[in-house]
Design a protein around this motif. Sequence first.
Motif, mmCIF file in Angstrom:
data_model
loop_
_atom_site.group_PDB
_atom_site.id
_atom_site.type_symbol
_atom_site.label_atom_id
_atom_site.label_comp_id
_atom_site.label_asym_id
_atom_site.label_seq_id
_atom_site.Cartn_x
_atom_site.Cartn_y
_atom_site.Cartn_z
ATOM 1 N N ILE A 19 0.808 -1.219 0.024
ATOM 2 C CA ILE A 19 -0.153 -0.031 -0.014
ATOM 3 C C ILE A 19 0.880 1.151 0.022
ATOM 4 N N ALA A 20 1.971 1.257 0.857
ATOM 5 C CA ALA A 20 2.928 2.349 0.924
ATOM 6 C C ALA A 20 3.679 2.677 -0.546
ATOM 7 N N THR A 21 3.691 1.751 -1.362
ATOM 8 C CA THR A 21 4.632 1.809 -2.459
ATOM 9 C C THR A 21 3.600 1.876 -3.881
ATOM 10 N N HIS A 22 2.601 1.010 -3.781
ATOM 11 C CA HIS A 22 1.663 1.184 -4.889
ATOM 12 C C HIS A 22 0.269 1.425 -4.922
ATOM 13 N N GLY A 23 -0.065 1.784 -3.630
ATOM 14 C CA GLY A 23 -1.367 2.290 -3.316
ATOM 15 C C GLY A 23 -2.414 1.194 -2.898
ATOM 16 N N GLY A 24 -3.603 1.614 -2.340
ATOM 17 C CA GLY A 24 -4.407 0.786 -2.168
ATOM 18 C C GLY A 24 -5.237 -0.017 -2.914
ATOM 19 N N ARG A 25 -5.412 0.560 -4.119
ATOM 20 C CA ARG A 25 -6.076 -0.291 -4.982
ATOM 21 C C ARG A 25 -5.399 -1.298 -5.754
ATOM 22 N N ALA A 26 -4.021 -1.206 -5.744
ATOM 23 C CA ALA A 26 -3.084 -2.147 -6.411
ATOM 24 C C ALA A 26 -3.157 -3.466 -5.343
ATOM 25 N N LYS A 27 -3.001 -2.955 -3.960
ATOM 26 C CA LYS A 27 -2.837 -4.005 -3.256
ATOM 27 C C LYS A 27 -4.140 -4.999 -2.855
ATOM 28 N N CYS A 28 -5.174 -4.110 -2.999
ATOM 29 C CA CYS A 28 -6.486 -4.858 -3.037
ATOM 30 C C CYS A 28 -6.533 -5.906 -4.138
ATOM 31 N N LEU A 29 -6.334 -5.254 -5.232
ATOM 32 C CA LEU A 29 -6.337 -6.324 -6.626
ATOM 33 C C LEU A 29 -5.503 -7.412 -6.175
ATOM 34 N N GLN A 30 -4.464 -7.330 -5.517
ATOM 35 C CA GLN A 30 -3.583 -8.603 -5.288
ATOM 36 C C GLN A 30 -4.392 -9.370 -4.449
ATOM 37 N N ARG A 31 -4.864 -8.854 -3.341
ATOM 38 C CA ARG A 31 -5.584 -9.831 -2.305
ATOM 39 C C ARG A 31 -6.871 -10.594 -3.063
#
Length: 846
Positions: A19-31
């Motif tokens: 989240i701190a490097t790519h943002g919340g949307r990118a991290k959520c998509l990974q999840r």
Amino acid sequence: MQQADPEITLITDNAPIGIATHGGRAKCLQRLVRLSLPVPTTIALSFDEVHRIAAGENADIVRILAPFDDDQLLCVRPSSEDPDWGGPGAVLNIGMNGAQLEKLIPRVGAKAAARLYVKFIQSYSTHVARLDPDIFDDLDLDANDVVAQFLEAYEDEAEEPFPQVRGEQLIGVLRSMARAWEGTTARLLRMAKGAPAEAGLGLVVQSMVLGVGRGECGSGVLQLVSSETGMPQIIGRYQSQSQGRDALLIGPEAVFLEKDERGPSLEDQAPEAFEQLKVHAGLMRSKLREEMQCEFSLDGGTIHILDGVRVQRTARAAVRIAVSLALDGVIAQEEAVMRIEPRALNELLHRQIDPQAERDIVGTGVAASPGAACGRIVFSAAEAQASAARGEACVLVRRETNPEDIRGMHAASAALTERGGITSHAAVIGRGLGLPCVVGASTMQFQTRNKRIVAPDGRVFKAGDIITVDGTNGQVLAGDAPMVEAVLDDAFQTLMSWADDARDIGVRANADTPDDARTALNFQAQGIGLCRTEHMFFEADRLIAMREMIFADQPEDRSAALAQLLPIQRDSIAELFRIMQGRPVCVRLFDPPLHEFLPTDRAGLRDLAESLNLQLSDVTHRVEALGEYNPMLGMRGVRLGITVPEIYEMQARAIFEAMLLAAAEGAPIEPEIMIPLVSAKREVELVKTRIDAVAAAVRTEKGQDFGYRLGVMVETPRAALRAEDIAPHCDFFSFGTNDLTQMTYGLSRDDAGRFMSPYVQQGVFPEDPFHTLDREGVGELLKLGSERGRSARPELVLSVCGEHGGSPESIAFCRELGMNYVSCSPFRVPVARLAAAQLAIQDKLI
């Protein structure tokens, strides 16, 4: 290859995405990928990569496009660290060109293919080429040559052909979105939402699910709870033959999700897909441990999950969602407590206009922040701060607010603006503060230079006039409308009970009246930490006796006047004792200078002379003699109690008799008596001797034994510095941080608003010290006073009773000093309880 590169990486189970490097949307998509949900192929660009693109470096388009087929259309979405910080709008259908148009016609039909191309041309023109969107207004979307018309309009305005290469289009979109994020306007907007000025932006490049074509195709969003209440409810819309969030526009083509008597639904059109969507949303809730809004597309009946975002919610919904997740075992109770921002509780606690009351509506606008409040009109942040310092409720009226107005909004009871919408600065900040707010009230004329607003019916409201702002219904009312208190539901009570289990510092309320005490009890205050007894003397029927006492020359005359006040004070305090049902009540002895009870205008002086049967000249001379150059540093508090001892003797008797009255009806009570404005131990000795004498007399008269606890209000720097001298004569110290801040800074609360904003803006003060406790200066005095007091008396009870007692940051400091409790205004009690619990939980996690 992308997976090994943290700057441009394919989203997979184990890709280096944070989240701190790519943002919340990118991290959520990974999840979502890890949950094996049907997420289209997606590439994530890091904050650093986007920053380089914004600075003019060329994006590595070959690397970005490597996972996608040559004819795959793409979309780009922003990915900020916190989705509430916003970002540039998504751009869909990147890659559309003449060749793609021909390929899509057999698949989706000529008209649908043309619409996809036209939609991209419009988006690219606005977001990348920065052309005026109205260049397409006169074009016929149903024309057979609509694409040619749009391309020609673009070329005429941009003076170059529309780009036909997918990579070139993508470079333009990425550069435009990166630069938009780093622009001045975007910085100011996200800073108003609480984001750091240098917050980063990531971008995600995703395979485009068309949402148009044969079979059941379309797009929509789904969530499992109401954003307003947090109650279980399938919320969202679906629209056939659509893309992105078109369904949320709620046009005639949008349908409900589940069966609904009001119209068609996705459940009717594609029941299997609907059931599968609910399963996906339930899995997201349980595995991501959050209520999520699922953005989806259907392609021939096949579901694709495009995104998952945290459900937007009111404070009421946030509480119920957190409690529900904990009760279902998805999260722990302590985590539920940690998920609620303490200040957000203000939204639950604000009053509403009585639904039975008549409404004198003088203007309407956008209902931007719920709740209702009344106050006198002010036209600047400085005036709002000055009004708050005087204890007067005010409504901040502006054409539109900006970050410089935030302190004024903190001080105001409500806000009203001529311009703005639901996402305007005033609306966003108002909701964050729990401040009732109406924006876009364009039905009224705002003549801010003349400091007045004009209603549509011609009525004029000037600075100082009282209006009511109803942020729930978007209405402005004339005068002071009747209010009803907020209703605190079962989820709120459950959350607060968990908070009470966790916290390790007490929370009391500052309460002077029975209504204050009832509100404090309703909010589960553990007692009253400050009862200002002088407030009981300002009512008209009591003021005459108070003035007779002031004008008396001899002790026996003063005692006779005070004898009239004794039963009034006794009954008022007894009622507080009854309401608090045995909880501790700390009664502060008389504090203000006597001149506050006297008139200043000639008419008032004449009335006073008549009521006292004195000559007007005698009254005028006496009032003038009582005047002081700086009354807040003059004969007030303990100084008045020593020079006019009959006042404190009457109050002590009233407290003891009230205690015996209330104790006879319920739980035993040990009153706490607090001496204000102490600066020397001898002051305490003198007052304590007189109070002990009164206690002995009441014991003898009533034939009942009782005890009491004596303490001082530490609000002068000398009291803090000489705490080891004072503490042996006290049971408790209560730090009055309002006056202590004023005296430490040499700063008048009434006048600080005139220069506080520029002081904070230029870094003279990090924050307004009357809003946030100054740890370095005032805090040092609290630390010295606490340490020195307890060195002389280890069992000394310590507390803060200034308004800092309701500030989460200040409560943290009080815990560090080992204070027993904080006391604040009744409506801030839940905020303090929750903040204290979160601090205790955080300590366990360290």
